[in-house]
Design an enzyme around this catalytic site. Structure first.
Site, PDB file in Angstrom:
ATOM      1  N   TRP A 433      -6.512  -4.825 -49.212  1.00  0.00           N
ATOM      2  CA  TRP A 433      -5.528  -4.142 -48.373  1.00  0.00           C
ATOM      3  C   TRP A 433      -5.701  -2.634 -48.453  1.00  0.00           C
ATOM      4  O   TRP A 433      -5.809  -1.949 -47.439  1.00  0.00           O
ATOM      5  CB  TRP A 433      -4.106  -4.507 -48.792  1.00  0.00           C
ATOM      6  N   TYR A 437      -6.937  -0.091 -45.520  1.00  0.00           N
ATOM      7  CA  TYR A 437      -6.020   0.951 -45.082  1.00  0.00           C
ATOM      8  C   TYR A 437      -6.672   2.327 -45.176  1.00  0.00           C
ATOM      9  O   TYR A 437      -6.529   3.173 -44.279  1.00  0.00           O
ATOM     10  CB  TYR A 437      -4.745   0.899 -45.917  1.00  0.00           C
ATOM     11  N   ASP A 453      -1.668  -7.986 -45.401  1.00  0.00           N
ATOM     12  CA  ASP A 453      -0.419  -7.244 -45.306  1.00  0.00           C
ATOM     13  C   ASP A 453       0.737  -8.155 -44.884  1.00  0.00           C
ATOM     14  O   ASP A 453       0.668  -8.833 -43.850  1.00  0.00           O
ATOM     15  CB  ASP A 453      -0.576  -6.101 -44.303  1.00  0.00           C
TER      16      ASP A 453
END
Length: 540
Positions: A433, A437, A453
């Site tokens: 994640w 990101y 997410d």
């Protein structure tokens, strides 16, 4: 007007002429028009009298127009146009050429110095001859011609919009000497830098002002709300009149420059107005590039919406918020794992107060810089623990700082995406994640997708699936290569039901209701993770 693809390989002259006649700002920077009767090339939004069709030649890059002998228009100023962003999912040569262009466009990839073809080839792991061949096949110009046009247009903007001495303009634009700069300027533009300079162009006020173009639609309120919700005390603030003001430190040639910047929108002209403190003048091209990335000014909404409009109606103006510093963004992403925006912002403020260097700005509430990698690389153990940061996050921040400080982990738009994601995931406390990101915001990768997410699962309606991450990944295939934009739209529309289906994605949501609520309000809720979603699947 009939639709027109903005991909270089599918540029259609007749469609370009229609966009030119309409002065359609959606295509600004997607092509340039060379007018054979005047020898000048313009943006599609130029306000001069529309030339006759037979006098027009169309180019996908300013460098192509200049190679063909055209000079930039002094009225519409091609240097203000948003850059073209092309992301290939086709042959390896096209992908390599576009990676080469990204490296040439990214000053941070070269620490402010001017790259050579030899250095570019070494960075890409191929021969110089191969780089030249695939670059010319893709863009119609050599890497050096492409870079020379970028440098000259940067210099042209600084001459027109700032009070910087011409010698300083030459140096910060990447020219080794004033003599070389003057010679290149006269050769390409047919006039000297002194003649181009406009007296009295710089508006009153603090610092130096430049304007940066973007393509509409652009939801400026949503972007400012996103930054405002995550503003770190002491170094960032969003003002009541709609400006983002913050401190910034940029290194050029091994020398650090620190100061402040202020960014606001001139929406009728589709421009961002950027003010920069005098202390950052020598790093101005880097500051401009970072600002374009942070506000996603080079996005092509036409291309993005062609893929995402059906699945996410009513979100045409949303952009992917970038970062002024990849290192800063990465630390904030780690801090924000599995906590709210408010809590993560508090922790970030403590880090800035404890480890950030003071800087004079003249603006109340802005007095500190974000800590350097070197400062946090030495902050193992108690120094971070006393700020309320748990051990797992401490280890992740220190490991991240040491990797960035050593140069092993570049976090900018010119970095190799897959290699950087792999390097991030190899660090303690950083999972897929956080890596995705960071790729989305710091590396400016438009196809990043944090499949784990929790907020994304909720938005896509897959939270009850046995393997929601796999279901989200499957649903996202229809959104390639713009999945980063799909993620932002999904986060912004959590009240809307989206479920993956065999034939793609079905969305049951009234776009009018979404607009009525305001996209900005959907991006600023306290339940959002500091990075964007609710919670992550990275280690807690």
């Amino acid at each position: 007007m009939s639709a027109m693809s903005t991909a270089p390989e599918t540029l259609q002259p007749d469609a370009c002429y229609l966009a030119l006649k309409a002065r359609d700002a959606r295509f600004d920077g997607c092509f340039f028009t060379g007018v054979t009767s005047t020898g000048i090339y313009c943006r599609p939004v130029c306000r001069v009298r529309t030339p006759r069709r037979e006098n027009c030649r169309f180019f996908t890059h300013a460098a192509q127009a200049e190679r063909a002998g055209f000079r930039p228009c002094l009225r519409c100023r091609p240097e203000l146009a948003p850059h073209a962003q092309a992301w290939s999912m086709q042959d390896a040569g096209s992908i390599l050429a576009q990676q080469a262009a990204r490296l040439l466009d990214e000053p941070d990839a070269w620490n402010g110095s001017v790259p050579t073809v030899e250095q570019l080839a070494a960075r890409l792991g191929v021969s110089e001859r191969h780089v030249r061949r695939i670059f010319e096949a893709q863009f119609g110009v050599s890497p050096l011609q492409y870079l020379q046009t970028r440098r000259l247009l940067t210099a042209k903007q600084l001459l027109a919009d700032t009070r910087l001495p011409i010698t300083q303009v030459a140096l910060v634009s990447g020219f080794g000497s004033l003599r070389r700069f003057n010679a290149a300027f006269v050769q390409h533009y047919g006039l000297s830098p002194t003649r181009l300079r406009r007296e009295g162009r710089q508006p009153d006020g603090e610092g130096l002002q430049v304007r940066l173009g973007y393509r509409p639609p652009y939801d400026t309120a949503a972007m400012l709300a996103f930054f405002g919700q995550r503003a770190i005390a002491g170094m960032e603030q969003v003002t009541a009149d709609g400006c983002l003001r913050r401190t910034l430190q940029v290194s050029v040639g091994g020398r650090a420059h620190a100061g402040w910047i202020e960014a606001g929108f001139d929406e009728p002209r589709h421009q961002l107005v950027l003010r920069v403190s005098e202390s950052l003048h020598e790093a101005l091209p880097q500051v401009i590039r970072r600002t374009r990335a942070a506000f996603d000014l080079d996005c092509d909404p036409f291309a993005v919406n062609a893929v995402l409009q059906d699945a996410f109606p009513g979100c045409d103006g949303l952009r992917v918020p970038g970062a002024f510093s990849g290192w800063e963004l990465a630390v904030c992403a780690v801090l924000g794992q599995q906590i709210t925006v408010a809590a993560a912002r508090t922790l970030a403020g403590r880090i800035v107060e404890r480890f950030g260097q003071p800087v004079a700005t003249g603006h109340a509430g802005l007095g500190r810089l974000f800590p350097t990698p070197g400062a946090l690389a030495q902050a193992d153990g108690d120094p971070l623990g006393t700020l309320g940061i748990v051990r797992q996050r401490q280890a992740a921040i220190v490991a991240l700082a040491r990797a960035v400080q050593s140069g092993a982990l570049p976090l900018h738009g010119g970095a190799d995406v897959q290699a950087t994601i792999a390097a991030l995931k190899a660090l303690p406390g950083i999972g897929d994640w956080t890596a995705q990101y960071i790729a989305m915001r710091a590396l400016r990768w438009p196809d990043a997708f944090p499949a784990g997410d929790v907020a994304l699962h909720k938005a896509l309606g897959v939270q009850q699936e046995r393997q929601p991450a796999r279901a989200a990944e499957a649903a996202s295939q229809a959104w390639k290569p713009w999945r980063s934009y799909a993620v932002i739209r999904a986060w912004a529309g959590l009240s809307t039901t989206v479920t993956p289906a065999k034939a793609g994605v079905q969305r049951n949501a009234p776009a009018a209701a979404a607009k009525a609520r305001g996209l900005d309000s959907r991006l600023r809720g306290n339940d959002l993770h500091f990075g964007g979603g609710l919670l992550t699947k990275d280690p807690s």
